[in-house]
Design a protein around this motif. Structure first.
Motif, PDB file in Angstrom:
ATOM      1  N   LEU A  51      54.541  -6.373  13.334  1.00 28.69           N
ATOM      2  CA  LEU A  51      55.301  -6.753  12.143  1.00 28.69           C
ATOM      3  C   LEU A  51      54.757  -6.061  10.895  1.00 28.69           C
ATOM      4  N   PHE A  52      53.434  -5.915  10.821  1.00 29.02           N
ATOM      5  CA  PHE A  52      52.830  -5.251   9.665  1.00 29.02           C
ATOM      6  C   PHE A  52      53.300  -3.804   9.518  1.00 29.02           C
ATOM      7  N   HIS A  53      53.735  -3.208  10.639  1.00 32.40           N
ATOM      8  CA  HIS A  53      54.139  -1.799  10.582  1.00 32.40           C
ATOM      9  C   HIS A  53      55.619  -1.599  10.845  1.00 32.40           C
ATOM     10  N   ALA A  54      56.369  -2.697  10.842  1.00 29.99           N
ATOM     11  CA  ALA A  54      57.814  -2.588  11.043  1.00 29.99           C
ATOM     12  C   ALA A  54      58.519  -2.020   9.813  1.00 29.99           C
ATOM     13  N   ASP A  55      57.795  -1.864   8.723  1.00 30.41           N
ATOM     14  CA  ASP A  55      58.356  -1.207   7.537  1.00 30.41           C
ATOM     15  C   ASP A  55      58.023   0.273   7.502  1.00 30.41           C
ATOM     16  N   ASN A  56      56.993   0.687   8.215  1.00 29.36           N
ATOM     17  CA  ASN A  56      56.451   2.041   8.144  1.00 29.36           C
ATOM     18  C   ASN A  56      56.318   2.469   6.686  1.00 29.36           C
ATOM     19  N   GLN A  76      54.744   0.134  18.061  1.00 29.17           N
ATOM     20  CA  GLN A  76      55.967  -0.538  18.472  1.00 29.17           C
ATOM     21  C   GLN A  76      56.763  -1.040  17.268  1.00 29.17           C
ATOM     22  N   GLY A  77      56.059  -1.498  16.235  1.00 31.66           N
ATOM     23  CA  GLY A  77      56.751  -1.911  15.030  1.00 31.66           C
ATOM     24  C   GLY A  77      57.345  -0.733  14.290  1.00 31.66           C
ATOM     25  N   LEU A  78      56.566   0.331  14.168  1.00 31.78           N
ATOM     26  CA  LEU A  78      57.002   1.513  13.431  1.00 31.78           C
ATOM     27  C   LEU A  78      58.242   2.146  14.055  1.00 31.78           C
ATOM     28  N   ILE A  79      58.282   2.190  15.380  1.00 28.98           N
ATOM     29  CA  ILE A  79      59.402   2.870  16.033  1.00 28.98           C
ATOM     30  C   ILE A  79      60.709   2.113  15.806  1.00 28.98           C
ATOM     31  N   GLY A  80      60.597   0.797  15.603  1.00 29.12           N
ATOM     32  CA  GLY A  80      61.791   0.033  15.249  1.00 29.12           C
ATOM     33  C   GLY A  80      62.355   0.464  13.911  1.00 29.12           C
ATOM     34  N   ALA A  81      61.473   0.700  12.940  1.00 28.02           N
ATOM     35  CA  ALA A  81      61.908   1.174  11.626  1.00 28.02           C
ATOM     36  C   ALA A  81      62.574   2.534  11.739  1.00 28.02           C
ATOM     37  N   GLU A  82      61.989   3.421  12.531  1.00 25.78           N
ATOM     38  CA  GLU A  82      62.535   4.767  12.656  1.00 25.78           C
ATOM     39  C   GLU A  82      63.877   4.768  13.376  1.00 25.78           C
ATOM     40  N   ARG A  83      64.058   3.860  14.336  1.00 25.91           N
ATOM     41  CA  ARG A  83      65.349   3.764  14.997  1.00 25.91           C
ATOM     42  C   ARG A  83      66.445   3.358  14.003  1.00 25.91           C
ATOM     43  N   VAL A  84      66.136   2.411  13.122  1.00 24.68           N
ATOM     44  CA  VAL A  84      67.110   1.972  12.124  1.00 24.68           C
ATOM     45  C   VAL A  84      67.474   3.122  11.191  1.00 24.68           C
ATOM     46  N   ILE A  85      66.476   3.861  10.727  1.00 22.94           N
ATOM     47  CA  ILE A  85      66.728   5.025   9.866  1.00 22.94           C
ATOM     48  C   ILE A  85      67.649   6.018  10.586  1.00 22.94           C
ATOM     49  N   GLU A  86      67.341   6.269  11.847  1.00 30.45           N
ATOM     50  CA  GLU A  86      68.113   7.219  12.640  1.00 30.45           C
ATOM     51  C   GLU A  86      69.574   6.765  12.784  1.00 30.45           C
ATOM     52  N   GLU A  87      69.769   5.491  13.086  1.00 27.92           N
ATOM     53  CA  GLU A  87      71.135   4.978  13.243  1.00 27.92           C
ATOM     54  C   GLU A  87      71.924   5.079  11.939  1.00 27.92           C
ATOM     55  N   ILE A  88      71.299   4.722  10.835  1.00 28.01           N
ATOM     56  CA  ILE A  88      71.986   4.821   9.545  1.00 28.01           C
ATOM     57  C   ILE A  88      72.408   6.268   9.285  1.00 28.01           C
ATOM     58  N   ALA A  89      71.503   7.203   9.580  1.00 31.66           N
ATOM     59  CA  ALA A  89      71.794   8.619   9.335  1.00 31.66           C
ATOM     60  C   ALA A  89      73.006   9.086  10.138  1.00 31.66           C
ATOM     61  N   TYR A  90      73.072   8.707  11.402  1.00 31.45           N
ATOM     62  CA  TYR A  90      74.214   9.127  12.215  1.00 31.45           C
ATOM     63  C   TYR A  90      75.508   8.476  11.738  1.00 31.45           C
ATOM     64  N   LYS A  91      75.428   7.237  11.318  1.00 26.21           N
ATOM     65  CA  LYS A  91      76.642   6.554  10.829  1.00 26.21           C
ATOM     66  C   LYS A  91      77.162   7.184   9.537  1.00 26.21           C
ATOM     67  N   LEU A  92      76.244   7.707   8.716  1.00 24.95           N
ATOM     68  CA  LEU A  92      76.648   8.318   7.454  1.00 24.95           C
ATOM     69  C   LEU A  92      76.833   9.831   7.560  1.00 24.95           C
ATOM     70  N   GLY A  93      76.523  10.404   8.747  1.00 23.51           N
ATOM     71  CA  GLY A  93      76.634  11.847   8.909  1.00 23.51           C
ATOM     72  C   GLY A  93      75.619  12.614   8.097  1.00 23.51           C
ATOM     73  N   ARG A  94      74.416  12.076   7.993  1.00 22.86           N
ATOM     74  CA  ARG A  94      73.372  12.674   7.159  1.00 22.86           C
ATOM     75  C   ARG A  94      72.171  13.083   8.008  1.00 22.86           C
ATOM     76  N   ASP A  95      71.355  13.943   7.465  1.00 23.31           N
ATOM     77  CA  ASP A  95      70.065  14.270   8.073  1.00 23.31           C
ATOM     78  C   ASP A  95      69.171  13.034   7.946  1.00 23.31           C
ATOM     79  N   PRO A  96      68.571  12.559   9.064  1.00 27.38           N
ATOM     80  CA  PRO A  96      67.690  11.388   8.956  1.00 27.38           C
ATOM     81  C   PRO A  96      66.584  11.539   7.918  1.00 27.38           C
ATOM     82  N   LEU A  97      66.150  12.783   7.654  1.00 23.87           N
ATOM     83  CA  LEU A  97      65.101  12.979   6.654  1.00 23.87           C
ATOM     84  C   LEU A  97      65.581  12.529   5.272  1.00 23.87           C
TER      85      LEU A  97
END
Length: 779
Positions: free
Chosen positions: A329-334, A365-386
């Motif tokens: 949980l401490f790293h779910a924000d990355n 395990q917490g960090l990868i959850g944050a990165e998955r959310v970023i990735e999904e948002i990027a694909y939904k908006l048609g943007r580069d995840p960076l």
């Protein structure tokens, strides 16, 4: 110290002080085979060998156990069961009395130790262990975390919730919303040296235990607990381990306890070393997670609300699952600020071996959850995840408070990412990859840049302390002992460098000795990336006590002000006179100056209230970023990492060579976790991936074809750490999330980047191929 070594008293700097790239102190011994591990030690006369008898059920009552054939087997001297434990039959590090030394009455996972055979040789003990006749009454079981939730299994320890703001309101008012889930696999430590302990009985209650452990004081406590004797009767020694990665923080307890019990019962030395298959079946691993998330975000991709649940396969007992799932949980924000947030852990009991510490300790395990959310948002908006990452980075006032209410004060992730983006030529390469994919029917490429922010300190605040013992001998040589343990990471080298810098003597003047609970008591585990931070500061504290006495002595003897007494490279300046370090120390000895000191250090500023979910659990943060490029064969799902570029923050490096090696090793190990290392239990609850033949760690051929690793040499820790350095053990482990996301981009190209493939980890070729086929079917 080399007897022929003569320090250069005219040198301007010492040979091997702080911030110098020097080899690991045992490097030559490692590669020549001269490094002594426990199995290399000469066995005392009469040494016997132990082996474990294991359960063959995932969950069952033992209805009968006939060990007559075991006891009658050739060479067998003793057979131990749970009832033979003289003290308390429990080695639970959490103190919950839920982890027996040997199971009694009921077994809770396939492979749980039920009895222990002690024989003249290891081979005879191992053969005899196969002769037991045990009958069971099967009970319901669940080996998977989701199945455990559905079956209504209990938590193995108290869950944690972190929250800030009103997440429900934040989700309701967000312009966009996504819900999803992700499975993140576990990982076996696969250390080169497996678990091993040797116990040598002494007089009265005494026993000496040589153990391959990251936590000598816990072994001391657990052995005393099992024997029913005070800790002062147990002396634990550790010279080095052939790898640990967290797997030897608690998992050595069982082996040490059994060796000690047998040694005291028979009054002879006893050694125990399981083979690789049994080691992998008996001992805990990285927790695998099931992550559920519900996220609200705006049209720019800025996260407005984040509601996440992190369920973990913990095994049959708590072990370290509480703090591991807390740290997730401490790293779910990355590196990202969530305006409204609620994060909850679910440490689930499963009928598998109790999972334990592993490099990153739940953080990955917490960090990868944050990165998955970023990735999904990027694909939904048609943007580069960076782009989505950058817009969500922690920033200035109003965007710098974590879900656990610690303010991020040392944020340098923006600069790290900006420099890496430029040095790796990320933007041009991404455009070239998109163009390549348009004209490549089979091979598809992907690229990703992912960041890391990792908090440094034990979240169990009391572990943030260390001791050291320093002796200065009459000839000017030094003896160093500290509470940390060496597992190949270079801890001893770094601590000795810090000591050399403090005394201004050459590295070769220092002898590093085995960690010994009789020399430094109440040691903390060498874990949480804090080994150097804690133990080097303790060693320097001891050195400063000795130096203060030396300055007082010289000031009085030579009638000079204290400020004119200066420690220079291999010499000491006293007013207008200069003495070699050895000459000066000999004078002090003749004047009866105490030349020994016990040093101590405790991390300042940190505090944590778990009940309220608020505090400052971390002294500081370490940062890093990686760009990875991959090629994926869409007909087979196979892939290779073509290139990886890393920029990592270690503060002002104590030893750039060792730090760079740690970053490289962590990246490859993390890559294995996310791509090839898959744990699999069959329908009977038996772990089938229990050997190199069935469990694939990365090979040399799996490394990135081009591998550029650079330390952020401009960084300097703003906190008063040892020489302004930062921890390096765990933070870089999460850099290969960039590999997983690069694979994801390559797969997403099949659907013209409109859909996030949502790859679970590890992204084995089979999973990649199935994701490709799903996108083809939907195209």
């Amino acid at each position: 110290m080399n007897k022929s070594f003569k320090p250069d008293v005219n040198a301007e700097t010492v040979d091997g002080g702080a911030h110098v790239a020097r080899p690991h102190d045992s490097a030559i011994k490692h590669v020549t085979g001269k490094a002594i591990y426990i199995d290399d030690m000469a066995e005392p006369a009469g040494t016997l060998h132990a082996y474990l008898g294991l359960s063959t059920r995932a969950h069952a009552r033992i209805t009968s156990m006939d060990l007559a054939r075991v006891r009658a087997a050739p060479g067998v001297k003793l057979v131990l069961t749970g009832g033979d434990v003289p003290g308390i039959n429990d080695i639970s590090p959490a103190g919950l009395n839920d982890e027996p030394v040997l199971a009694e009455g009921e077994v809770k996972f396939y492979g749980q130790p039920v009895f222990c055979v002690v024989a003249e040789t290891r081979h005879l003990a191992r053969k005899a262990a196969q002769l037991a006749q045990i009958e069971y009454e099967d009970l319901p079981y669940a080996t998977d975390v989701v199945a455990a939730i559905e079956a209504g299994h209990d938590h193995v320890c108290t869950p944690l919730t972190l929250k800030r703001g009103d997440v429900d309101a934040g989700l309701a008012r967000a312009p966009n919303r996504l819900k999803g889930e992700m499975r993140v696999g576990g990982q076996d430590h696969f250390y080169l040296e497996g678990h091993i302990s040797m116990a040598i009985p002494g007089e009265d209650d005494e026993v000496t235990v040589w153990a391959s452990t990251q936590h000598p004081s816990e072994i001391q406590h657990m052995v005393g607990h099992a024997l029913g004797v005070p800790s002062h009767s147990v002396n634990v020694q550790v010279r080095r381990m052939g790898g640990g990665f967290g797997g030897k923080e608690t998992q050595g307890n069982q082996f040490a306890a059994l060796a000690a019990i047998a040694a005291k019962k028979l009054n002879v030395p006893v050694k125990i070393r399981p083979d690789r298959d049994d080691d992998m079946s008996i001992t805990g691993k990285r927790h695998d997670f099931h992550i559920d998330y519900d996220v609200g975000y705006d049209d720019d991709g800025r996260i407005l609300a984040f509601d996440g649940t992190f369920a973990a396969r913990c095994g049959f007992s708590a072990d370290l699952s509480g703090p591991v799932t807390d740290r997730a949980l401490f790293h779910a924000d990355n590196c990202y600020y969530y305006e409204d947030v609620r994060l909850a852990s679910r440490p689930m009991m499963t009928n598998t071996v109790s999972n334990t510490a592993f490099r990153g300790f739940g953080g990955p395990q917490g960090l990868i959850g944050a990165e998955r959310v970023i990735e999904e948002i990027a694909y939904k908006l048609g943007r580069d995840p960076l782009d989505i990452r950058k817009i969500n980075f922690y920033g200035g006032e109003g965007r710098n408070l974590t879900p656990y209410h610690q303010t991020v004060e040392d944020n340098i992730i923006g600069r790290i990412v900006e420099e890496l983006e430029e040095s790796s030529d990320y933007q041009a390469r991404r455009k070239a990859i998109v163009a390549f994919n348009e004209n490549s029917p089979v091979i598809r490429k992907g690229i990703a840049l992912t960041p890391v922010k990792f908090g440094i300190s034990f979240t169990a605040t009391w572990y943030n302390q260390a001791g050291a013992l320093v002796h200065v001998y009459r000839d000017g040589s030094l003896h160093l002992n500290h509470g940390g343990t060496e597992m190949g990471q270079g801890l001893n080298t770094k601590v000795a460098q810090a000591l050399a810098e403090e005394f201004q003597v050459d590295f070769a003047m220092i002898k590093i000795t085995a960690t010994n609970t009789g020399k430094v008591p109440n040691t903390s585990a060498t874990a949480a990336s804090s080994g150097t931070d804690l133990n080097a500061m303790a060693a320097v504290n001891a050195a400063r006590q000795i130096k203060e006495r030396l300055v007082d002595f010289a000031s009085e003897k030579y009638s000079v002000p204290k400020e004119t007494i200066v420690f220079e490279p291999n010499r000491v300046r006293v007013g207008n006179q200069v003495f070699s370090f050895a000459e000066f120390i000999d004078q002090a000895y003749m004047a009866r100056v105490q030349l020994s000191a016990a040093g101590f250090y405790k991390t300042p500023k940190i505090h944590w209230d778990r009940a309220t979910g608020k505090g400052r659990p971390f002294y500081y943060y370490a940062y890093g970023a990686a760009v990875s490029e991959v090629s994926v064969d869409t007909l087979t799902g196979e892939y290779q990492v073509d290139r990886a570029d890393i920029l990592h923050d270690v503060g002002k490096s104590l030893n750039p060579a060792i730090d760079k090696g740690q970053v490289e090793g962590a990246f490859i190990q993390g890559m294995g976790w996310l791509t090839t290392e898959e744990l699999w239990w069959d329908d009977k609850g038996m772990l089938r991936t229990h050997a190199p033949s069935t469990y694939k760690i990365p090979l040399a051929s799996d490394r990135p074809r081009i591998f550029n690793v650079k330390l952020a040499d401009w960084s300097e820790n703003r906190e008063m750490t040892i020489r302004r350095s930062k921890a390096v053990g765990e933070p870089p482990f999460m850099l290969p999330v960039s590999v997983l996301e690069a694979i994801s981009m390559a797969v997403a190209s099949i659907g013209d980047y409109r859909t996030c493939p949502c790859l679970d980890a590890p992204a084995t070729p089979e999973r990649v191929l199935m994701a490709v086929e799903r996108l083809k079917a939907g195209a």
